[in-house]
Design an enzyme around this catalytic site. Structure first.
Site, PDB file in Angstrom:
ATOM      1  N   GLN A   1       1.368   0.670  -1.379  1.00  0.00           N
ATOM      2  CA  GLN A   1       2.200  -0.423  -1.859  1.00  0.00           C
ATOM      3  C   GLN A   1       3.670  -0.028  -1.810  1.00  0.00           C
ATOM      4  O   GLN A   1       3.994   1.147  -1.944  1.00  0.00           O
ATOM      5  CB  GLN A   1       1.856  -0.819  -3.317  1.00  0.00           C
ATOM      6  CG  GLN A   1       0.481  -1.408  -3.470  1.00  0.00           C
ATOM      7  CD  GLN A   1      -0.488  -0.360  -3.988  1.00  0.00           C
ATOM      8  OE1 GLN A   1      -0.593   0.735  -3.422  1.00  0.00           O
ATOM      9  NE2 GLN A   1      -1.188  -0.672  -5.043  1.00  0.00           N
ATOM     10  N   GLU A   2       4.522  -1.019  -1.703  1.00  0.00           N
ATOM     11  CA  GLU A   2       5.948  -0.755  -1.520  1.00  0.00           C
ATOM     12  C   GLU A   2       6.481   0.200  -2.590  1.00  0.00           C
ATOM     13  O   GLU A   2       7.211   1.154  -2.291  1.00  0.00           O
ATOM     14  CB  GLU A   2       6.714  -2.080  -1.562  1.00  0.00           C
ATOM     15  CG  GLU A   2       8.139  -1.941  -1.079  1.00  0.00           C
ATOM     16  CD  GLU A   2       8.843  -3.278  -0.993  1.00  0.00           C
ATOM     17  OE1 GLU A   2       8.211  -4.318  -1.289  1.00  0.00           O
ATOM     18  OE2 GLU A   2      10.037  -3.254  -0.644  1.00  0.00           O
TER      19      GLU A   2
END
Ligand code: G3D
Ligand code: MG
Length: 219
Positions: free
Chosen positions: A110-111
């Site tokens: 995830q970012e």
């Protein structure tokens, strides 16, 4: 539950596993989470005399969230599809192919987690970059992350295996298309290989592992 069986250290959400810094160089079969109290007994328990003499190749499995990293790791390990949840932190497993031992770190994509990928880079010999071949919109982000990794000092000597995953999906990009978009042919300072695959069936995964095994033999 801690990997040594201790119950009291951490409460874990189902399907989320954590890995402990202290165990990064240790072989193991399945890891949940380790606590400081359990670290030393665990080292003694897990590191058998046999494995002390076996060299292990550290691998990081990276890629954007939902690319199929965790599915690939558990296909490697068990030859079956496991139910996955977004990985918070990392999963780590030892995979042995023809007497070659790989310690594989599957890192959350995830970012918010990508900025911490570099904490896993030290001593990494192989990067497995997993690309969701249907995710045309975010291929540019995968490319950016790939070149950021290749420029990192700790990954100077790492070889890169790119899995063009989800080849079972309609309208997916081919490995050749992905290779062109990622301009892989311009990479001269790292050995690389791209392999199309489907993590759900396991198709293509062995070929990727074989490439890694042949490279591991050169080190
Ligand atoms: P990640 O670890 O990279 O975040 P996961 O990705 O391994 O958790 O997989 C994300 C979703 O993609 C999962 O679906 C998983 O089953 C699916 N997936 C992984 N590989 C393939 C593949 O080759 N083909 C297809 N069709 N799907 C795949 P869910 O529905 O559980 O979110
Ligand atoms: Mg995952």
């Amino acid at each position: 539950m801690c990997c040594c069986g201790c119950q009291g250290c951490f409460v874990l959400t189902e399907n989320i596993t954590f890995s402990c810094f202290f165990h990064s160089s240790l072989p193991r079969s399945a890891v949940t989470v380790n606590c400081a109290v359990c670290v030393f007994p665990q080292i003694i328990k897990k590191k058998s005399w046999l494995t002390v003499f076996v060299s292990e190749h550290k691998v990081i499995i990276v890629g954007l969230d939902n690319a199929g990293k965790t599915t690939i790791l558990y296909q490697f390990l068990m030859n079956e599809v496991v139910h996955t949840s977004p990985t918070i932190g990392s999963n780590v497993e030892e995979i042995v192919v023809k007497n070659t031992h790989f310690l594989m770190w599957d890192i959350g994509g995830q970012e918010s987690l990508r900025s911490s990928w570099n904490t896993y880079y030290s001593n990494t010999e192989f990067i497995i970059l997993v690309v969701d071949s249907t995710d045309r919109e975010r291929l540019a982000i995968s490319k950016e992350e790939l070149y950021r990794m290749l420029a990192h000092e700790d990954l100077r000597k790492a070889a890169v295996l790119i899995f063009a995953n989800k080849q079972d999906m309609k309208d997916c990009m081919s490995a050749a298309e992905i290779s062109k978009y990622l301009t892989l042919s311009s990479i001269k300072d790292h050995p690389w290989h791209i392999q199309s695959c489907c993590a759900l069936t396991g198709e293509g995964l062995c070929q990727g592992l074989e490439w890694m095994t042949s490279r591991a033999g050169l080190r």
